[in-house]
Write a protein that holds these residues in place. Structure first.
Motif, mmCIF file in Angstrom:
data_model
loop_
_atom_site.group_PDB
_atom_site.id
_atom_site.type_symbol
_atom_site.label_atom_id
_atom_site.label_comp_id
_atom_site.label_asym_id
_atom_site.label_seq_id
_atom_site.Cartn_x
_atom_site.Cartn_y
_atom_site.Cartn_z
ATOM 1 N N ASP A 201 0.851 -1.184 0.000
ATOM 2 C CA ASP A 201 0.000 0.000 0.000
ATOM 3 C C ASP A 201 0.891 1.239 0.000
ATOM 4 O O ASP A 201 1.725 1.410 0.881
ATOM 5 C CB ASP A 201 -0.892 -0.019 1.244
ATOM 6 C CG ASP A 201 -2.025 0.985 1.165
ATOM 7 O OD1 ASP A 201 -2.206 1.599 0.094
ATOM 8 O OD2 ASP A 201 -2.736 1.151 2.167
ATOM 9 N N GLY A 202 0.752 2.086 -1.031
ATOM 10 C CA GLY A 202 1.581 3.273 -1.147
ATOM 11 C C GLY A 202 2.976 3.024 -1.664
ATOM 12 O O GLY A 202 3.802 3.940 -1.692
ATOM 13 N N GLY A 203 3.265 1.799 -2.124
ATOM 14 C CA GLY A 203 4.601 1.460 -2.586
ATOM 15 C C GLY A 203 4.837 1.808 -4.048
ATOM 16 O O GLY A 203 3.907 2.082 -4.801
ATOM 17 N N LEU A 204 6.119 1.794 -4.429
ATOM 18 C CA LEU A 204 6.513 2.025 -5.814
ATOM 19 C C LEU A 204 7.426 0.871 -6.221
ATOM 20 O O LEU A 204 8.557 0.783 -5.756
ATOM 21 C CB LEU A 204 7.219 3.372 -5.974
ATOM 22 C CG LEU A 204 7.186 4.028 -7.361
ATOM 23 C CD1 LEU A 204 7.717 5.459 -7.304
ATOM 24 C CD2 LEU A 204 7.961 3.238 -8.407
ATOM 25 N N VAL A 205 6.905 -0.031 -7.043
ATOM 26 C CA VAL A 205 7.588 -1.270 -7.393
ATOM 27 C C VAL A 205 7.844 -1.300 -8.895
ATOM 28 O O VAL A 205 6.965 -0.967 -9.691
ATOM 29 C CB VAL A 205 6.739 -2.492 -6.979
ATOM 30 C CG1 VAL A 205 7.428 -3.798 -7.391
ATOM 31 C CG2 VAL A 205 6.481 -2.478 -5.477
ATOM 32 N N ALA A 206 9.049 -1.702 -9.279
ATOM 33 C CA ALA A 206 9.412 -1.806 -10.699
ATOM 34 C C ALA A 206 9.433 -3.271 -11.113
ATOM 35 O O ALA A 206 9.856 -4.142 -10.349
ATOM 36 C CB ALA A 206 10.779 -1.175 -10.949
ATOM 37 N N LEU A 207 8.977 -3.522 -12.335
ATOM 38 C CA LEU A 207 9.059 -4.842 -12.950
ATOM 39 C C LEU A 207 9.939 -4.708 -14.182
ATOM 40 O O LEU A 207 9.561 -4.065 -15.163
ATOM 41 C CB LEU A 207 7.661 -5.340 -13.326
ATOM 42 C CG LEU A 207 7.573 -6.722 -13.976
ATOM 43 C CD1 LEU A 207 8.153 -7.796 -13.069
ATOM 44 C CD2 LEU A 207 6.122 -7.047 -14.331
ATOM 45 N N ASN B 210 3.593 9.308 -6.280
ATOM 46 C CA ASN B 210 3.663 8.299 -5.234
ATOM 47 C C ASN B 210 3.882 8.924 -3.861
ATOM 48 O O ASN B 210 3.216 8.552 -2.877
ATOM 49 C CB ASN B 210 4.778 7.316 -5.562
ATOM 50 C CG ASN B 210 5.025 6.305 -4.461
ATOM 51 O OD1 ASN B 210 6.036 6.358 -3.766
ATOM 52 N ND2 ASN B 210 4.103 5.368 -4.280
ATOM 53 N N ALA B 211 4.778 9.894 -3.786
ATOM 54 C CA ALA B 211 5.139 10.478 -2.492
ATOM 55 C C ALA B 211 4.044 11.387 -1.940
ATOM 56 O O ALA B 211 3.747 11.363 -0.740
ATOM 57 C CB ALA B 211 6.441 11.257 -2.623
#
Length: 263
Positions: A29-35, A189-190
């Motif tokens: 929740d609230g994260g920033l994830v790269a694939l 995101n922030a």
């Protein structure tokens, strides 16, 4: 707490081709994830699993579970997933070229009934992307590639999502525009707490903004960890960042080597 969880997902196209093989991913929740991954590795397919856009391409989830905000969403159609707070910005921007930027934004507001709130959201998007306000009289088809990407992201944000899926936002953009787009992603995101799952081939830019990342190869997750751990891994540096040729098998949480990458 995980906002999105993919558990052991498998995807088959045309009942023949196994494109995604046992993929498990979490987005906090609230994260920033790269694939991350090369062309054809299965990145876009995973995003379409999440947003529900596999069916038009004759794709089918044959195994696994997708949970969003604690609920299994595989049976939900794409509009319902958007109403639950999940939005997908497709590769290639896909703006409505015959409409102005503001008309593009308004096209994403069918779920909103409060006209004052819609106007407020439009103003917020023009504040976040001042260039769109400057070009608001032009048809979207005449905007530059960077401006169209900004518009695609802004249109998605008009739905007030909990999670935004971004597919190759830097594709075809000049380096200074790439920096601007990724700065905006970090800011979204922030400041708003909107979670982001970012699919990218530009590993340098993606790992600079992401908190954690996954690497996919031939439909399988072969590496995962924090962005800093992946950036420091010699194999990532060699294949994606142009760095060391040393191999460290223990620097990340998951890693299985089957062949030399990109050989």
């Amino acid at each position: 707490m995980s906002l999105l969880t993919l558990n052991n997902i498998e995807v088959v196209y045309d009942s023949v081709f196994l494109a995604v093989k046992g993929v498990s991913i979490e987005v906090p929740d609230g994260g920033l994830v790269a694939l991350l991954g090369a062309n054809g590795a299965g990145k876009s397919t995973i995003l379409k699993v999440i947003s529900g856009l596999l069916k038009p391409e004759r794709g089918l989830v044959t195994r696994g579970q997708v949970r969003f905000a604690g609920e299994d969403i595989l049976a939900l159609d794409p509009p319902e997933r958007v109403r639950r707070g999940l939005v997908h910005v497709l590769e290639g921007r896909r703006v409505f070229e015959h409409l102005t930027p503001e008309e593009n934004l308004l096209a994403a507001t069918s779920m909103h009934r409060d006209r004052a709130r819609i106007r407020q959201l439009v103003d917020e998007m023009f504040s976040l992307f001042p260039r769109l306000a400057e070009r608001n009289k032009a048809k979207a088809g005449y905007l530059s590639g960077g401006e169209q990407q900004m518009l695609a992201i802004a249109r998605a944000l008009m739905t007030q999502p909990k999670l935004i899926l971004l597919d190759e936002p830097s594709l075809g953009l000049a380096p200074f525009l790439v920096d601007e787009i990724f700065d905006t992603i970090r800011r979204i995101n922030a400041e708003s707490g909107t979670a982001v799952l970012l699919v990218e081939q530009n590993a340098v830019a993606a790992l600079d903004v992401a908190q954690s990342a996954y690497l996919i190869e031939q439909g399988r997750i072969v590496m995962s960890g924090t962005a800093e751990v992946l950036k420091s891994n010699p194999d990532i540096q060699q294949a994606y960042l142009g760095g060391s040729s040393q191999v460290d098998y223990h620097a990340v949480k998951h890693y299985r080597r089957r062949k030399r990458w990109l050989a």
